[in-house]
Design a protein around this motif. Structure first.
Motif, mmCIF file in Angstrom:
data_model
loop_
_atom_site.group_PDB
_atom_site.id
_atom_site.type_symbol
_atom_site.label_atom_id
_atom_site.label_comp_id
_atom_site.label_asym_id
_atom_site.label_seq_id
_atom_site.Cartn_x
_atom_site.Cartn_y
_atom_site.Cartn_z
ATOM 1 N N GLU A 67 81.671 43.834 80.283
ATOM 2 C CA GLU A 67 83.085 44.080 79.986
ATOM 3 C C GLU A 67 83.839 44.101 81.295
ATOM 4 O OE1 GLU A 67 86.143 47.311 77.889
ATOM 5 O OE2 GLU A 67 84.072 47.891 78.268
ATOM 6 N N SER A 68 84.886 43.311 81.384
ATOM 7 C CA SER A 68 85.691 43.338 82.594
ATOM 8 C C SER A 68 86.375 44.682 82.721
ATOM 9 C CB SER A 68 86.743 42.223 82.572
ATOM 10 O OG SER A 68 87.593 42.337 83.696
ATOM 11 N N THR A 69 86.263 45.277 83.909
ATOM 12 C CA THR A 69 86.960 46.537 84.185
ATOM 13 C C THR A 69 88.016 46.346 85.265
ATOM 14 O OG1 THR A 69 85.166 47.130 85.711
ATOM 15 C CG2 THR A 69 85.048 48.004 83.469
ATOM 16 N N ARG A 70 88.450 45.081 85.453
ATOM 17 C CA ARG A 70 89.471 44.843 86.471
ATOM 18 C C ARG A 70 90.703 45.687 86.146
ATOM 19 N NH1 ARG A 70 91.868 38.802 85.001
ATOM 20 N NH2 ARG A 70 92.315 39.219 82.827
ATOM 21 N N PRO A 71 91.390 46.186 87.169
ATOM 22 C CA PRO A 71 92.485 47.127 86.930
ATOM 23 C C PRO A 71 93.683 46.535 86.196
ATOM 24 C CG PRO A 71 91.695 47.285 89.186
ATOM 25 C CD PRO A 71 91.064 46.072 88.584
ATOM 26 N N TYR A 72 93.891 45.229 86.295
ATOM 27 C CA TYR A 72 95.087 44.630 85.709
ATOM 28 C C TYR A 72 94.699 43.512 84.752
ATOM 29 C CZ TYR A 72 97.035 47.045 89.715
ATOM 30 O OH TYR A 72 97.344 48.002 90.644
ATOM 31 N N GLY A 117 65.107 48.052 80.044
ATOM 32 C CA GLY A 117 64.723 47.717 81.401
ATOM 33 C C GLY A 117 65.689 48.036 82.512
ATOM 34 N N ALA A 118 66.952 48.305 82.207
ATOM 35 C CA ALA A 118 67.876 48.723 83.266
ATOM 36 C C ALA A 118 67.439 50.084 83.801
ATOM 37 C CB ALA A 118 69.309 48.800 82.745
ATOM 38 N N LEU A 119 67.724 50.334 85.072
ATOM 39 C CA LEU A 119 67.256 51.567 85.711
ATOM 40 C C LEU A 119 68.374 52.452 86.249
ATOM 41 C CD1 LEU A 119 64.176 50.267 87.756
ATOM 42 C CD2 LEU A 119 64.155 51.521 85.593
ATOM 43 N N ILE A 120 69.613 51.941 86.262
ATOM 44 C CA ILE A 120 70.727 52.677 86.868
ATOM 45 C C ILE A 120 71.934 52.578 85.941
ATOM 46 C CG2 ILE A 120 72.279 52.849 88.861
ATOM 47 C CD1 ILE A 120 70.107 51.312 90.470
ATOM 48 N N ALA A 121 72.656 53.683 85.777
ATOM 49 C CA ALA A 121 73.917 53.692 85.033
ATOM 50 C C ALA A 121 75.074 53.637 86.023
ATOM 51 C CB ALA A 121 74.020 54.952 84.177
ATOM 52 N N ASN A 122 75.972 52.706 85.823
ATOM 53 C CA ASN A 122 77.134 52.551 86.704
ATOM 54 C C ASN A 122 78.380 52.775 85.857
ATOM 55 O OD1 ASN A 122 79.004 51.892 88.631
ATOM 56 N ND2 ASN A 122 78.406 49.745 88.830
ATOM 57 N N ASP A 123 78.974 53.970 85.988
ATOM 58 C CA ASP A 123 80.097 54.379 85.139
ATOM 59 C C ASP A 123 81.392 54.380 85.930
ATOM 60 O OD1 ASP A 123 81.844 55.469 83.325
ATOM 61 O OD2 ASP A 123 80.846 57.415 83.184
ATOM 62 N N VAL A 124 82.275 53.436 85.613
ATOM 63 C CA VAL A 124 83.536 53.321 86.361
ATOM 64 C C VAL A 124 84.506 54.454 86.047
ATOM 65 C CG1 VAL A 124 83.361 50.814 86.579
ATOM 66 C CG2 VAL A 124 84.638 51.797 84.657
ATOM 67 N N HIS A 148 85.275 56.841 91.222
ATOM 68 C CA HIS A 148 86.633 57.366 91.065
ATOM 69 C C HIS A 148 87.511 56.341 90.378
ATOM 70 C CE1 HIS A 148 90.875 57.674 92.424
ATOM 71 N NE2 HIS A 148 90.696 58.953 92.169
ATOM 72 N N ASN A 149 88.363 56.813 89.480
ATOM 73 C CA ASN A 149 89.269 55.930 88.774
ATOM 74 C C ASN A 149 90.515 56.712 88.376
ATOM 75 O OD1 ASN A 149 90.163 53.562 87.532
ATOM 76 N ND2 ASN A 149 88.225 53.217 86.464
ATOM 77 N N ARG A 150 91.565 55.981 88.121
ATOM 78 C CA ARG A 150 92.812 56.529 87.582
ATOM 79 C C ARG A 150 93.380 55.509 86.609
ATOM 80 N NH1 ARG A 150 95.835 60.280 90.185
ATOM 81 N NH2 ARG A 150 97.711 59.177 89.527
ATOM 82 N N ASP A 151 94.113 55.995 85.604
ATOM 83 C CA ASP A 151 94.745 55.064 84.661
ATOM 84 C C ASP A 151 95.800 54.212 85.348
ATOM 85 O OD1 ASP A 151 93.462 55.534 82.102
ATOM 86 O OD2 ASP A 151 94.353 57.535 82.198
#
Length: 278
Positions: A67-72, A117-124, A148-151
């Protein structure tokens, strides 16, 4: 293929952080709308070819995102859509033999990926958006990247105070759910909820975040702030990306997230070799 992430997950970070130069996390977006490479690796065979190339180029981790998490301008997708994109790809990427992190803000997606099989969670959203994420990470005993993130970006705020306050909240959530601190990596979220100037400020003052006593990850690759200094399209920002990542390494980053793996690995290793001569 169900897999016990506990068996391999807890050993991932020590191995990655034990060298004299930062580990490199290769970005693999299997999405149609990522800001820098949207659609290029959406097909499973294209994704696998790119993963193989990144491993050959020296990637220590593959960060797989559906899923794209690009800011814009990114379009939210359902967990079902993320899984539809991941299912034809994940097992083959895992089979390449380097740790795979799953870049998702949805605990259901992360749970499936860890099972396969994934070993790491990367939560934006740093454990603060999906209430199921922290309990999942705690139960599976896997490393988690807290970003770190902000709306919305706010040019009036002190961005370093905001990042620090966000991390403090995330670490409180982690502690209350039983996530061990030796499984946490902090990512200041370059380009997320920040003006270009704030992104550069975070890079310049990255060392201040060492006060948390946790490994730092930086992903400045191809980000928009580079274009505010030297106007360029995302795929023409390799030089700016490397400059930012060398500054980040100097400031204490131990993991660098990058699209251009070979160039980034070379730059980081040469810089480390030069420092070794001092």
């Amino acid at each position: 293929m169900q897999r016990d992430a506990h068996s391999g997950g807890t050993a991932v970070l020590p191995a990655l952080l034990s060298r004299p130069y930062p580990a490199v996390m290769g970005v693999l977006n299997i999405t149609p709308d990522s800001f820098s490479d949207g659609g290029r690796f959406a097909a499973p065979e294209q994704a696998l070819a790119q993963a193989r190339k990144m491993v050959a180029d020296g990637a220590d981790i593959i960060d797989l995102g559906a899923e794209s998490t690009r800011p814009y301008g990114s379009q939210p997708v359902s967990a079902e859509d993320e899984l539809r994109r991941l299912k034809p790809v994940l097992a083959d990427v895992v089979a390449l033999g380097v740790p795979v992190s799953i870049d998702s803000m949805k605990s259901d997606v992360v749970a499936w990926a860890l099972d396969h099989g994934a070993l790491i969670a990367n939560d934006v959203w740093g454990l603060q958006r999906d209430a199921g994420m922290a309990p999942l990470v705690a139960a599976r005993h896997v490393p988690v990247i807290i970003m770190h993130n902000r709306d919305n970006a706010d040019p009036s705020i002190d961005i370093m105070k905001d990042v620090s306050a966000f991390f403090a909240r995330s670490l409180d959530i982690a502690a209350k759910t039983g996530i061990s601190t030796d499984q946490i990596v902090l990512d200041p979220g370059i380009g997320f909820g920040k003006t270009p100037q704030q992104s550069m400020m975070v890079l310049a003052r990255l060392a201040e975040l060492s006060a948390f006593g946790l490994p730092l990850l930086v992903g400045a690759s191809r980000k928009r702030f580079i274009s505010t200094v030297t106007p360029s399209e995302p795929d023409r920002r390799i030089g700016g990306s490397i400059a930012a990542h060398l500054i980040a390494a100097q400031g204490g980053a131990q993991i660098i997230r990058a699209h251009d793996v070979a160039e980034t690995v070379q730059a980081l290793r040469v810089a480390a070799a030069i420092r070794g001569q001092q």
